[in-house]
Design a protein around this motif. Structure first.
Motif, mmCIF file in Angstrom:
data_model
loop_
_atom_site.group_PDB
_atom_site.id
_atom_site.type_symbol
_atom_site.label_atom_id
_atom_site.label_comp_id
_atom_site.label_asym_id
_atom_site.label_seq_id
_atom_site.Cartn_x
_atom_site.Cartn_y
_atom_site.Cartn_z
ATOM 1 N N THR B 116 20.990 -10.037 46.406
ATOM 2 C CA THR B 116 19.698 -10.453 46.731
ATOM 3 C C THR B 116 19.419 -9.694 48.339
ATOM 4 O OG1 THR B 116 20.739 -12.169 48.529
ATOM 5 C CG2 THR B 116 20.384 -12.844 46.237
ATOM 6 N N GLY B 117 18.175 -9.604 48.488
ATOM 7 C CA GLY B 117 17.778 -9.119 49.577
ATOM 8 C C GLY B 117 18.279 -9.354 50.898
ATOM 9 N N ASP B 118 18.613 -10.801 50.993
ATOM 10 C CA ASP B 118 19.145 -11.385 52.213
ATOM 11 C C ASP B 118 20.854 -10.773 52.330
ATOM 12 O OD1 ASP B 118 19.644 -13.273 54.196
ATOM 13 O OD2 ASP B 118 21.106 -14.527 52.998
ATOM 14 N N ALA B 119 21.492 -10.605 51.148
ATOM 15 C CA ALA B 119 22.885 -10.378 51.101
ATOM 16 C C ALA B 119 22.867 -8.765 51.404
ATOM 17 C CB ALA B 119 23.366 -10.419 49.755
ATOM 18 N N ILE B 120 21.848 -8.160 51.131
ATOM 19 C CA ILE B 120 22.033 -6.474 51.306
ATOM 20 C C ILE B 120 21.669 -6.577 52.853
ATOM 21 C CG2 ILE B 120 20.605 -4.448 51.024
ATOM 22 C CD1 ILE B 120 19.953 -5.433 48.188
ATOM 23 N N ALA B 121 20.616 -7.253 53.392
ATOM 24 C CA ALA B 121 20.412 -7.027 54.780
ATOM 25 C C ALA B 121 21.567 -7.548 55.608
ATOM 26 C CB ALA B 121 19.107 -7.830 55.179
ATOM 27 N N LYS B 122 22.278 -8.447 55.255
ATOM 28 C CA LYS B 122 23.290 -8.934 56.201
ATOM 29 C C LYS B 122 24.419 -7.863 55.893
ATOM 30 C CE LYS B 122 22.833 -13.935 56.274
ATOM 31 N NZ LYS B 122 23.049 -15.180 55.340
ATOM 32 N N GLY B 123 24.477 -7.370 54.837
ATOM 33 C CA GLY B 123 25.520 -6.344 54.623
ATOM 34 C C GLY B 123 25.225 -4.891 55.331
ATOM 35 N N LYS B 124 24.070 -4.579 55.597
ATOM 36 C CA LYS B 124 23.891 -3.475 56.167
ATOM 37 C C LYS B 124 24.163 -3.443 57.640
ATOM 38 C CE LYS B 124 19.932 -0.148 57.383
ATOM 39 N NZ LYS B 124 18.757 0.041 57.064
ATOM 40 N N VAL B 125 23.993 -4.845 58.326
ATOM 41 C CA VAL B 125 24.416 -5.175 59.693
ATOM 42 C C VAL B 125 25.966 -4.987 59.710
ATOM 43 C CG1 VAL B 125 24.434 -6.851 61.726
ATOM 44 C CG2 VAL B 125 22.296 -6.466 60.300
ATOM 45 N N ALA B 126 26.640 -5.311 59.107
ATOM 46 C CA ALA B 126 28.087 -5.573 58.719
ATOM 47 C C ALA B 126 28.812 -4.364 58.447
ATOM 48 C CB ALA B 126 28.496 -6.607 57.950
ATOM 49 N N ALA B 127 27.878 -3.300 58.091
ATOM 50 C CA ALA B 127 28.418 -1.920 57.582
ATOM 51 C C ALA B 127 28.626 -0.863 59.001
ATOM 52 C CB ALA B 127 27.603 -1.330 56.731
ATOM 53 N N ALA B 128 28.391 -1.287 60.178
ATOM 54 C CA ALA B 128 28.451 -0.646 61.274
ATOM 55 C C ALA B 128 29.775 0.322 61.254
ATOM 56 C CB ALA B 128 27.926 -1.219 62.597
ATOM 57 N N PRO B 129 30.988 -0.600 61.282
ATOM 58 C CA PRO B 129 32.071 0.009 61.248
ATOM 59 C C PRO B 129 32.623 1.188 60.323
ATOM 60 C CG PRO B 129 32.406 -2.135 60.863
ATOM 61 C CD PRO B 129 31.056 -2.058 60.931
ATOM 62 N N CYS B 130 31.809 1.017 59.170
ATOM 63 C CA CYS B 130 32.245 1.669 57.905
ATOM 64 C C CYS B 130 31.539 3.100 58.027
ATOM 65 C CB CYS B 130 31.821 1.002 56.667
ATOM 66 S SG CYS B 130 31.995 -0.764 56.401
ATOM 67 N N ILE B 131 30.468 3.207 58.747
ATOM 68 C CA ILE B 131 29.599 4.534 58.814
ATOM 69 C C ILE B 131 30.768 5.561 59.250
ATOM 70 C CG2 ILE B 131 27.886 5.610 60.113
ATOM 71 C CD1 ILE B 131 26.477 2.708 59.788
ATOM 72 N N ILE B 132 31.452 5.672 60.265
ATOM 73 C CA ILE B 132 32.330 6.509 60.898
ATOM 74 C C ILE B 132 33.078 7.396 59.363
ATOM 75 C CG2 ILE B 132 34.286 7.140 62.446
ATOM 76 C CD1 ILE B 132 33.826 4.226 63.473
#
Lengths: 432, 202
Positions: B116-132
């Motif tokens: 869902t759009g909601d899950a994707i948006a929340k996931g994007k925020v939570a992904a900060a530590p993964c970007i490195i």
């Protein structure tokens, strides 16, 4: 086998007409397979003259549909004609979940459209004979010529091994070929009174889908436990123990006190008037009976002399799946014997691919690659948990040898989720 | 004369036939020797390794070094999987290098499974530590054996996050220590959102 009668001008004329009709239907393709079926059975002579190299496939189940698809994928210059009396594909894997009411038969039913889009001609007919010398498959009074033939006939039942069964074969359900019988058995289970006895009989090996009866036990037990707590499920197993995933099924059954499992209880007779089955030692009363009879290769394999001395199963080359009895005829799926593999949908799919690529290689004068099969087999033990067994293989000195068998350590929801992925992927691998 | 003429006709016929046969044998997947070695895989991983389902990973376009490391880990039981351990051994029998090269050469098609759009948006925020490690767009870094996550099957991603957190996937692998440390501080409930986000990336 009947020899082909010389054609009179008159029959040639009528053949030409029906040919034209065949080609018209076949070229329109999508959705017209039904129309084609209506006339194909009455055609005399060559149903569809060969214009190039042709592979005919008998049976569009897990092995046959896969073989047809992979021949076209590997070499689109080879024509493929697929003979299948059923208009739609119904999956046996997952059909035990119809008995527990967790799935509908529609959710396991798929059209053959994907194969038509690959320009595979589907003829909704049953092959009546094979003529290896003239390389023809007979369909009633007509025939189809082939360069290579794939026989994927699945299984048929040995009715006369159980006294009283031949007379009752239309009313006593096996539900071992997914479809109308599955739906009817589900209905009988649902209409059984609370307190009623459901009897399931397991045939001696070898039979289609070794863990299938035990998954069925789980599903029916789960359903009865939830909806008819006073009911009992008696399992009469001709084998000495649970044939497949033994420890995992035994553990799963601990959740179902309504299961009465009796090993080494081979059913030898049936009396529908007293609603009773007889084993070598016992008489067992039933309210609903699911009798899975002993099995052999599908009728055409027996009729065409592809079975071995046991008159049941077909021995094949482990690399090309060519019959050891007749050249240029390949047999795949549950009908085969001699490889250290279970009679599973996944193995039939793997055999279909290997046979297809072997045929394409042989028709093109290229060496046949070694393509060992694989087996991934999930069983649902409740409404949400599953178990699995996986077998991998290699080919040594022209023979398939198992590398390893691995079981899931326990039943789990995540195995069930992967079973869902497998179901969708492998259906696409056969039908898309 | 007649014999010679017949001979010419025959020779011509053979030539024409040969031309037709050559034309008929169009380039097909069998021309790639890898194709016959991977036919078992499509039962779960889809055509060319492009799984279309939630739980089965897409293996098309995987970096060959990463692919080989996974197969070796599966075969040795370090990456515990009842499904993949037997098949990893089958792959080793058929030729790991060739099969790794085959899948690396397949065009990766992103998963059609969408959260869902909601899950994707929340996931994007939570992904900060993964970007490195996995990069801004989830493309990964093959040089460091870090896989691309963009467009991967979300059910598979969520399950792997859990296995990393529980330290059941390759427990003694030092390369994965940092990753597991990140997973340990992420609540289980967030894995599906993270997975939905990465699956949605193109």
């Amino acid at each position: 086998m009947a020899s082909h009668a010389p054609m009179t001008p008159r029959t040639r004329e009528s053949t030409t007409m029906t040919r034209r009709r065949f080609l018209r239907s076949a070229s329109v393709g999508l959705g017209l397979a039904g129309g084609l079926a209506a006339c194909a059975g009455t055609i005399k002579g060559d149903i569809a003259p060969k214009s190039g190299r042709r592979v005919v496939v008998i049976g569009a189940g897990w092995g046959g549909a896969t073989a047809a698809r992979y021949v076209r994928m590997a070499d689109p210059s080879i024509e493929v004609v697929l003979l299948e009396p059923n208009r739609q594909f119904v999956s046996c894997p997952f059909s035990n979940l119809v008995l527990s009411g967790l799935r509908t038969i529609d959710s396991l039913t798929r059209p053959y459209d994907g194969l038509l889009r690959r320009d595979i001609r589907i003829v909704n007919e049953t092959a009546t004979a094979i003529e290896p010398d003239t390389k023809r498959v007979r369909i009633g009074e007509g025939y189809l010529a082939y360069d290579r033939l794939v026989v994927a006939p699945g299984i048929d039942f040995l009715w006369d091994q159980i006294e009283g069964l031949p007379a009752a074969r239309d009313t006593v359900l096996h539900a071992w070929k997914a479809g109308a019988q599955t739906v009817e058995l589900a209905r009988q289970i649902q209409s059984m009174a609370d307190g009623g006895v459901f009897v399931l009989t397991v045939p001696p090996v070898a039979y289609r889908c070794p863990p299938g009866p035990y998954e069925r036990v789980c599903q029916v037990a789960w359903y009865l436990n939830k909806n008819k707590p006073k009911s009992k499920l008696i399992v009469l197993d001709a084998n000495q123990n649970v044939v497949s995933k033994t420890a995992l099924f035994r553990t799963a059954w601990q959740a179902y006190p309504n299961i009465d499992y009796r090993a080494s209880n081979k059913v030898i007779a049936l009396d529908t008037s007293t609603k009773e089955v007889r084993t070598e030692f016992d008489r067992v009363k039933y309210d609903v009976l699911n009798l899975i009879p002993p099995q052999r290769a599908g009728a055409i394999a027996v009729q065409a002399d592809l079975v071995g001395a046991d008159k049941r199963w077909c021995e094949v080359d482990h690399v090309t799946y060519e019959s050891v009895k007749h050249k240029e005829i390949h047999v795949v799926g549950d009908a085969t014997i001699g490889l250290p593999v279970p009679k599973s949908g996944n193995v039939a799919n793997a055999m279909g691919k290997a046979a297809a690529l072997a045929i394409v290689s042989l028709l093109n004068g290229q060496p046949v690659p070694l393509m060992p099969p694989g087996n991934t087999c999930y069983s649902w033990v409740s409404d949400r948990e599953a178990i699995a067994v996986v077998n991998s293989y290699k080919i040594e000195n022209g023979k398939v040898v198992q590398i390893e068998q691995k079981l899931t350590p326990a039943q789990s929801v995540s195995v069930a989720q992967r079973a869902e992925g497998w179901r969708l992927s492998i259906w696409a691998d056969m039908l898309s | 004369v007649i014999l010679v003429r017949a001979g010419v006709v025959l020779a011509l016929a053979v030539l024409v036939l040969a031309a037709v046969t050559n034309e008929a044998r169009a380039a097909g997947p069998l021309d790639n020797a890898g194709f016959a070695k991977v036919i078992t895989c499509s039962a779960c991983h889809g055509q060319s390794g492009n799984s279309r389902t939630d739980m089965m990973p897409i293996i098309a376009g995987l970096d060959p070094a990463y692919f080989k490391k996974q197969i070796e880990s599966y075969a040795a039981g370090r990456r515990a999987s009842p499904e993949m351990e037997p098949y990893a051994k089958e792959i080793q029998f058929l030729g790991l290098d060739q099969i790794a090269a085959y899948f690396a050469a397949q065009k990766r098609e992103p998963t059609p499974v969408r959260g869902t759009g909601d899950a994707i948006a929340k996931g994007k925020v939570a992904a900060a530590p993964c970007i490195i490690c996995h990069g801004e767009n989830g493309t990964g870094d093959p040089a460091r054996l870090i896989p691309g996550l963009a467009g991967q099957a979300p059910g598979y991603l969520a399950q792997q996050m859990l296995l990393f957190k529980q330290d059941t996937r390759e427990p003694d692998d030092q390369l994965l220590a940092a990753k597991k440390a990140v997973m340990r501080v992420i609540p289980d409930s967030q894995f599906a959102e993270l997975a939905a986000y990465y699956a949605s990336l193109r």
